[in-house]
Every structure is written in structure tokens, then in C-alpha cells.
Design a protein around this motif. Structure first.
Motif, PDB file in Angstrom:
ATOM      1  N   ALA A 136      12.378 -18.760   1.411  1.00  0.00           N
ATOM      2  CA  ALA A 136      13.108 -20.018   1.597  1.00  0.00           C
ATOM      3  C   ALA A 136      14.576 -19.764   1.905  1.00  0.00           C
ATOM      4  O   ALA A 136      15.195 -20.502   2.683  1.00  0.00           O
ATOM      5  N   GLU A 137      15.155 -18.712   1.323  1.00  0.00           N
ATOM      6  CA  GLU A 137      16.542 -18.368   1.620  1.00  0.00           C
ATOM      7  C   GLU A 137      16.676 -17.854   3.048  1.00  0.00           C
ATOM      8  O   GLU A 137      17.676 -18.126   3.731  1.00  0.00           O
ATOM      9  N   THR A 138      15.672 -17.094   3.510  1.00  0.00           N
ATOM     10  CA  THR A 138      15.688 -16.623   4.895  1.00  0.00           C
ATOM     11  C   THR A 138      15.616 -17.792   5.865  1.00  0.00           C
ATOM     12  O   THR A 138      16.337 -17.839   6.867  1.00  0.00           O
ATOM     13  N   ILE A 139      14.756 -18.757   5.551  1.00  0.00           N
ATOM     14  CA  ILE A 139      14.624 -19.937   6.414  1.00  0.00           C
ATOM     15  C   ILE A 139      15.927 -20.727   6.432  1.00  0.00           C
ATOM     16  O   ILE A 139      16.400 -21.155   7.495  1.00  0.00           O
ATOM     17  N   ALA A 140      16.533 -20.903   5.260  1.00  0.00           N
ATOM     18  CA  ALA A 140      17.778 -21.667   5.194  1.00  0.00           C
ATOM     19  C   ALA A 140      18.885 -20.994   5.991  1.00  0.00           C
ATOM     20  O   ALA A 140      19.758 -21.672   6.546  1.00  0.00           O
ATOM     21  N   GLY A 141      18.855 -19.655   6.053  1.00  0.00           N
ATOM     22  CA  GLY A 141      19.886 -18.954   6.800  1.00  0.00           C
ATOM     23  C   GLY A 141      19.911 -19.322   8.267  1.00  0.00           C
ATOM     24  O   GLY A 141      20.979 -19.388   8.881  1.00  0.00           O
ATOM     25  N   PHE A 142      18.749 -19.602   8.852  1.00  0.00           N
ATOM     26  CA  PHE A 142      18.701 -19.984  10.260  1.00  0.00           C
ATOM     27  C   PHE A 142      19.306 -21.369  10.487  1.00  0.00           C
ATOM     28  O   PHE A 142      19.856 -21.642  11.555  1.00  0.00           O
ATOM     29  N   PHE A 143      19.218 -22.240   9.508  1.00  0.00           N
ATOM     30  CA  PHE A 143      19.758 -23.591   9.660  1.00  0.00           C
ATOM     31  C   PHE A 143      21.256 -23.638   9.382  1.00  0.00           C
ATOM     32  O   PHE A 143      21.876 -24.676   9.568  1.00  0.00           O
ATOM     33  N   HIS A 144      21.836 -22.522   8.935  1.00  0.00           N
ATOM     34  CA  HIS A 144      23.275 -22.470   8.724  1.00  0.00           C
ATOM     35  C   HIS A 144      24.024 -22.126   9.998  1.00  0.00           C
ATOM     36  O   HIS A 144      25.249 -22.221  10.037  1.00  0.00           O
ATOM     37  N   TYR A 145      23.255 -21.690  11.016  1.00  0.00           N
ATOM     38  CA  TYR A 145      23.877 -21.334  12.273  1.00  0.00           C
ATOM     39  C   TYR A 145      23.854 -22.529  13.219  1.00  0.00           C
ATOM     40  O   TYR A 145      23.490 -23.646  12.851  1.00  0.00           O
ATOM     41  N   ALA A 146      24.186 -22.272  14.474  1.00  0.00           N
ATOM     42  CA  ALA A 146      24.153 -23.331  15.492  1.00  0.00           C
ATOM     43  C   ALA A 146      22.720 -23.747  15.767  1.00  0.00           C
ATOM     44  O   ALA A 146      21.757 -23.138  15.288  1.00  0.00           O
ATOM     45  N   GLY A 147      22.557 -24.785  16.566  1.00  0.00           N
ATOM     46  CA  GLY A 147      21.244 -25.355  16.796  1.00  0.00           C
ATOM     47  C   GLY A 147      20.261 -24.408  17.452  1.00  0.00           C
ATOM     48  O   GLY A 147      19.055 -24.626  17.384  1.00  0.00           O
ATOM     49  N   ASP A 148      20.751 -23.320  18.108  1.00  0.00           N
ATOM     50  CA  ASP A 148      19.848 -22.386  18.765  1.00  0.00           C
ATOM     51  C   ASP A 148      18.920 -21.697  17.777  1.00  0.00           C
ATOM     52  O   ASP A 148      17.848 -21.215  18.150  1.00  0.00           O
ATOM     53  N   GLU A 149      19.323 -21.589  16.510  1.00  0.00           N
ATOM     54  CA  GLU A 149      18.512 -20.902  15.517  1.00  0.00           C
ATOM     55  C   GLU A 149      17.600 -21.853  14.746  1.00  0.00           C
ATOM     56  O   GLU A 149      16.749 -21.394  13.987  1.00  0.00           O
ATOM     57  N   TRP A 150      17.774 -23.129  14.913  1.00  0.00           N
ATOM     58  CA  TRP A 150      16.942 -24.082  14.187  1.00  0.00           C
ATOM     59  C   TRP A 150      15.465 -23.942  14.526  1.00  0.00           C
ATOM     60  O   TRP A 150      14.617 -24.009  13.632  1.00  0.00           O
ATOM     61  N   PRO A 151      15.062 -23.790  15.770  1.00  0.00           N
ATOM     62  CA  PRO A 151      13.636 -23.609  16.059  1.00  0.00           C
ATOM     63  C   PRO A 151      13.032 -22.392  15.357  1.00  0.00           C
ATOM     64  O   PRO A 151      11.876 -22.434  14.922  1.00  0.00           O
ATOM     65  N   THR A 152      13.807 -21.315  15.218  1.00  0.00           N
ATOM     66  CA  THR A 152      13.306 -20.140  14.504  1.00  0.00           C
ATOM     67  C   THR A 152      13.077 -20.454  13.032  1.00  0.00           C
ATOM     68  O   THR A 152      12.053 -20.075  12.449  1.00  0.00           O
ATOM     69  N   GLY A 153      14.033 -21.161  12.414  1.00  0.00           N
ATOM     70  CA  GLY A 153      13.854 -21.559  11.024  1.00  0.00           C
ATOM     71  C   GLY A 153      12.663 -22.481  10.846  1.00  0.00           C
ATOM     72  O   GLY A 153      11.900 -22.353   9.877  1.00  0.00           O
TER      73      GLY A 153
END
Length: 332
Positions: free
Chosen positions: A285-302
Motif C-alpha cells: 500500500a505504501e508503494t502504491i501511494a508513492g505513485f500517487f504522490h507524483y505527477a499524473g503520469d504515475e497515477w495509472p501505474t499506481g
């Protein structure tokens, strides 16, 4: 009818002399239930049991579709996009690269499998700790006191997750209750560093999920007739044999329900591992949250990683449910 013909007919504090005045003096709800169109509407919605069920289930179904299934479908959609949010006027571009990224980089596997292992261990610990409590409540506490005992056990769960997590931090801290008691008895000279370890995270998660294991176990044990174990005792069966042959098999349904709930909840905890865990206890869950802390380009990965975790947890719980179902059939 004779009462309406009397010169004066007292209703409440007013004197009325006619039937119309009496009807007009009733509360507004009394007038509505005798309204002609209201009766037609009531007869329409209660015409058949199926129609009654649909009316009663309409709001829960809409709630599930919009508040549960809807967000999950949106997350699945986002996981297939190259970027999110999509700029206005830009066509949607779908891809599965976000899923390939998980399987192609083993650095994400460690927190993923660690989460599943932790969730399994915490589920077993919760079962072992709450089963005796549920057994005592259902088998040894009188019925008139059972609800009171359950209420006392439920009181801590009226508080939010974050507040209870901070309570665990205070409890296990260097100056917390555990270290103070151990120091008072002379068992230690320096505080034991409980915090920011797998132990502290486990204590927090077990504490937070105990209710979801306790209630199904209590329900299963409370339904178990005491005559079963009494007959077995009369036939010479010991306490362990009675538990292994009667109590445990007949409460497998409650065990499976509680384990499924606790396991699913444990795989999705975020705040508790962040506050109580350390670098060696990073969960997915912490790994997933890390992707949402970046710009929108990383949201699909999260979003893709969240879908993978969700589907994996569902598959594991389905296999566990099938296993418990086979065990129940074997016992019967």
C-alpha cells in the motif's frame, strides 16, 4: 357515530360538534394515511413481495454501485491509460504497460509478497487471540450480560483508526506502558525498542482488526447448542476432544468469515504501517501511494498496482473459502 351526534365532543383541549371538525383536528400524518391517492400509492408499492424487496433494496444497490463498484471500475480504467488526467482535446490512449511494469521489475515484488505474508500471519494471530474471547462470551457469560460485554469490547472501536494507532504508539513507546512495567519489575534496564518494527505493526493491525474476527466467531459459537458438548462429555470425551471434534468443526463458518474479513482489510492498510512500521516493513500500500504522490503520469501505474493487489487478495480469499467449504462438507 353516536359520538359525532352529541352536542359537544371533546378531543384534546378543543370542543368540536361535527365529524368534519374532528377529522380536521387530527395531526397531519393522520390525514395523510387516509388520503385517497396515498392509499393507491401504498397499494401499488406493496402489491407483491418482489416489488417490496426491490423498493427496499433499491437504495443499498445504488449505494454499492456508485460508492463501491463505481470507484473500482474507474480505477481499472485509469490503470489502462498512459496518463491521467487526460488533457482536454487529447484522445484517450490505452495500454497494459502499467501492468507489465510490475511483472518486469522485481523491486516491486518484495513489498507485494511481504504484504501477503504479513496479512496471513496477522490473520492467524487475530484468530488465535480472539477465539478464546468469543468462546468465553458465547459459552460462559449469561445471555443477559453478553450484550453488555460486547458493548464494552466495542467501545474502543468507536474511535478512528488513526487515534487508535497513536494509542499503540504510546503503549509501545520507549516511555510507554509496556517498557515502564518491565522496568518496574526489574526485567530490563533500558527500554526495548518495540516501535517501527514488524512487531509493533503487527500489534496495531491485530488490534484494529480484532472486531472483524470477534463478531463472526461469537455469532457461530452462540448458535452452537450446549447439548452437543454435554452429550459428548457424558460419553467420556475430554475437553480437547470435544473442542476438536464438535466445537471447532461447527464453527468453521465463523472462522472462514472472520479470516476473510481480516485478511482483506490487512492487505489494504496504509496509515498503520506508515506510523508503526519501519523501512524493513514497507507494505505494498505504501508503494502504491508513492505513485500517487507524483505527477499524473504515475497515477495509472499506481492504479494498476492497486488492481493487482485487489485481484490477488480476492483470488486468495476465494481459494481459502473453497478450502473451508470442503472442510465443512468433510466434517458433516
Amino acid at each position: 357515530e353516536e359520538a359525532f351526534l352529541m352536542p359537544e365532543y371533546k378531543v384534546g383541549l378543543e370542543n368540536i360538534t361535527t365529524k368534519d371538525a374532528y377529522l380536521n383536528s387530527r395531526p397531519i400524518w393522520g390525514r395523510i394515511i387516509n388520503f385517497y391517492f396515498y392509499k393507491i400509492f401504498l397499494n401499488f408499492i406493496t402489491f407483491s413481495p418482489r416489488r417490496q424487496f426491490l423498493i427496499l433494496a433499491a437504495f443499498p444497490i445504488v449505494w454499492l454501485l456508485t460508492q463501491h463498484l463505481g470507484p473500482m471500475l474507474q480505477m481499472l480504467r485509469v490503470s489502462l491509460l498512459e496518463a491521467y488526467p487526460v488533457a482536454e482535446g487529447t484522445p484517450h490512449s490505452f495500454t497494459i504497460d502499467n501492468y507489465i511494469r510490475f511483472f518486469g521489475d522485481y523491486i516491486f515484488w518484495m513489498p507485494f509478497f511481504r504484504t501477503l505474508i504479513f496479512a496471513t500471519i496477522f490473520t492467524i494471530c487475530t484468530l488465535v487471540l480472539t477465539y478464546p474471547v468469543a468462546y468465553y462470551l458465547a459459552r460462559h457469560v449469561s445471555r443477559k450480560n453478553q450484550m453488555l460485554m460486547l458493548l464494552i469490547l466495542l467501545i474502543p472501536f468507536w474511535v478512528g483508526e488513526i487515534v487508535r494507532t497513536y494509542a499503540i504508539m504510546i503503549f509501545l513507546g520507549n516511555t510507554g506502558a509496556v517498557n515502564l512495567v518491565l522496568k518496574w519489575f526489574g526485567l530490563i534496564e533500558r527500554p526495548i525498542p518495540f516501535m517501527y518494527t514488524g512487531f509493533s505493526m503487527g500489534v496495531g493491525i491485530v488490534y484494529l482488526t480484532a472486531l472483524y474476527m470477534l463478531l463472526p466467531l461469537y455469532s457461530a459459537l452462540e448458535k452452537l447448542p450446549k447439548s452437543y458438548t454435554e452429550v459428548a462429555a457424558d460419553l467420556g470425551a475430554g475437553a480437547w476432544v470435544r473442542f476438536r471434534k464438535i466445537t471447532l468443526p461447527l464453527t468453521l463458518e465463523g472462522i472462514s468469515s472472520g479470516c476473510i474479513l481480516v485478511f482483506l482489510i490487512s492487505t489494504g492498510f496504509y496509515a498503520t504501517p506508515v506510523l508503526l512500521g519501519g523501512p524493513s516493513t514497507t507494505v505494498f500500500a505504501e508503494t502504491i501511494a508513492g505513485f500517487f504522490h507524483y505527477a499524473g503520469d504515475e497515477w495509472p501505474t499506481g492504479a494498476a498496482f492497486a488492481v493487482i493487489m485487489f485481484l490477488t487478495a480476492l483470488i486468495i480469499t476465494f481459494l481459502f473459502y473453497r478450502l473451508m467449504k470442503v472442510l465443512r462438507k468433510g466434517d458433516t
